[in-house]
Design a protein around this motif. Structure first.
Motif, PDB file in Angstrom:
ATOM      1  N   LYS A  58      10.805  58.479  38.518  1.00 46.88           N
ATOM      2  CA  LYS A  58      12.017  59.169  38.114  1.00 46.88           C
ATOM      3  C   LYS A  58      12.296  59.230  36.428  1.00 46.88           C
ATOM      4  O   LYS A  58      12.694  60.096  35.776  1.00 46.88           O
ATOM      5  N   ALA A  59      11.998  58.005  35.870  1.00 50.81           N
ATOM      6  CA  ALA A  59      12.132  57.974  34.183  1.00 50.81           C
ATOM      7  C   ALA A  59      11.093  59.016  33.695  1.00 50.81           C
ATOM      8  O   ALA A  59      11.606  59.499  32.515  1.00 50.81           O
ATOM      9  N   ALA A  60      10.023  59.297  34.268  1.00 50.62           N
ATOM     10  CA  ALA A  60       9.114  60.111  33.610  1.00 50.62           C
ATOM     11  C   ALA A  60       9.424  61.755  33.783  1.00 50.62           C
ATOM     12  O   ALA A  60       8.900  62.725  33.220  1.00 50.62           O
ATOM     13  N   GLY A  61      10.544  61.758  34.760  1.00 49.16           N
ATOM     14  CA  GLY A  61      10.978  63.243  35.245  1.00 49.16           C
ATOM     15  C   GLY A  61       9.623  63.748  36.070  1.00 49.16           C
ATOM     16  O   GLY A  61       9.719  65.224  36.079  1.00 49.16           O
ATOM     17  N   LEU A  62       9.036  63.106  36.874  1.00 52.35           N
ATOM     18  CA  LEU A  62       8.065  63.680  38.023  1.00 52.35           C
ATOM     19  C   LEU A  62       8.620  63.827  39.136  1.00 52.35           C
ATOM     20  O   LEU A  62       7.778  64.427  39.866  1.00 52.35           O
ATOM     21  N   VAL A  63       9.841  63.805  39.425  1.00 51.53           N
ATOM     22  CA  VAL A  63      10.198  63.967  41.039  1.00 51.53           C
ATOM     23  C   VAL A  63      10.085  65.159  41.375  1.00 51.53           C
ATOM     24  O   VAL A  63       9.346  65.467  42.332  1.00 51.53           O
ATOM     25  N   GLU A  64      10.434  66.106  40.712  1.00 47.82           N
ATOM     26  CA  GLU A  64      10.180  67.584  41.257  1.00 47.82           C
ATOM     27  C   GLU A  64       8.885  68.108  41.242  1.00 47.82           C
ATOM     28  O   GLU A  64       8.574  68.687  42.062  1.00 47.82           O
ATOM     29  N   THR A  65       7.928  67.453  40.419  1.00 51.12           N
ATOM     30  CA  THR A  65       6.678  68.021  40.576  1.00 51.12           C
ATOM     31  C   THR A  65       5.995  67.288  41.672  1.00 51.12           C
ATOM     32  O   THR A  65       5.315  68.231  42.276  1.00 51.12           O
ATOM     33  N   PRO A  96      13.547  55.426  27.435  1.00 42.85           N
ATOM     34  CA  PRO A  96      13.359  56.861  27.110  1.00 42.85           C
ATOM     35  C   PRO A  96      12.389  57.420  26.183  1.00 42.85           C
ATOM     36  O   PRO A  96      11.890  58.478  26.194  1.00 42.85           O
ATOM     37  N   LYS A  99       8.790  58.076  27.120  1.00 42.75           N
ATOM     38  CA  LYS A  99       8.657  59.020  28.311  1.00 42.75           C
ATOM     39  C   LYS A  99       7.150  59.650  28.431  1.00 42.75           C
ATOM     40  O   LYS A  99       6.495  59.603  29.279  1.00 42.75           O
ATOM     41  N   THR A 103       4.358  59.167  31.213  1.00 43.05           N
ATOM     42  CA  THR A 103       4.320  60.176  32.093  1.00 43.05           C
ATOM     43  C   THR A 103       2.447  60.305  31.919  1.00 43.05           C
ATOM     44  O   THR A 103       2.008  60.489  33.016  1.00 43.05           O
ATOM     45  N   THR A 107       0.572  60.338  35.487  1.00 49.03           N
ATOM     46  CA  THR A 107      -0.372  61.247  35.767  1.00 49.03           C
ATOM     47  C   THR A 107      -1.777  60.709  35.926  1.00 49.03           C
ATOM     48  O   THR A 107      -2.704  61.775  36.630  1.00 49.03           O
TER      49      THR A 107
END
Length: 185
Positions: A58-65, A96, A99, A103, A107
């Motif tokens: 979630k913190a890395a913004g990878l949920v959607e991916t 933040p 990030k 990430t 990944t």
């Protein structure tokens, strides 16, 4: 009449057993059932052993991916694996301003393929005992098989063991691991 009733009971038992065995094909992870018709994120959020990983995703913004079509193979470190990192590492990565680094770490646990353990074992065997696994984060992991178990060596020399293999997802597969894989920084 009795024969007909016994046949009906036998058929119902067989159907019920088949349904149970189909369900049992996917192992539980973190005490939660994992469903083949749910994506990686939908299943991971239910595992009590992966709360740190979910927070990091979630913190890395990878949920959607990771909810995307895939296919993805995710080597999923447990909470204990994150806790084994040097003190303060997780808190620092979750800030933040870090990030990009978070990430990169995450990944390096993801492969753009649906690689079941049998496929990985075959690649290891075909490559003479060690197979390079290229991740979406640009890391190269060294996969080996020891005693029927797959291990992954990261770019820093750390070795993770697959503790639960082949957890099928609608968009790939999860393999639970006991160590956080780290890239060269």
């Amino acid at each position: 009449m009795l024969t007909s009733a016994l046949r009906t009971i036998a058929l119902a038992t067989l159907v019920s057993a088949t349904a149970v065995s189909a369900y049992a094909a996917n192992p539980k992870v973190g005490g939660a059932a994992m469903f083949e018709d749910k994506n990686i994120v939908e299943n991971a959020v239910n595992s009590k052993d992966h709360t740190t990983l979910v927070a990091a995703v979630k913190a890395a913004g990878l949920v959607e991916t990771l909810q995307g079509k895939g296919p993805f193979t995710v080597f999923a470190p447990t909470n204990e694996a994150f806790e084994a990192l040097p003190k303060g590492t997780v808190d620092t990565l979750l800030k933040p301003e870090n990030k990009a680094q978070l990430t990169k770490v995450l990944t390096c646990h993801v492969v753009a393929a649906d690689a079941m353990s049998t496929a990985i074992a075959k690649m290891i065997k075909d490559d003479g005992g060690e197979h390079d696994v290229k991740t979406v984060g640009g890391c190269v992991l060294k996969a080996k098989e020891m005693g029927g178990k797959i291990t992954l060596t990261d770019e820093t020399g750390g070795v993770a063991h697959v503790t639960i293999a082949d957890v099928k997802q609608s968009n790939g597969v999860i393999h639970v691991i006991d160590k956080v894989l780290l890239p060269k920084m």
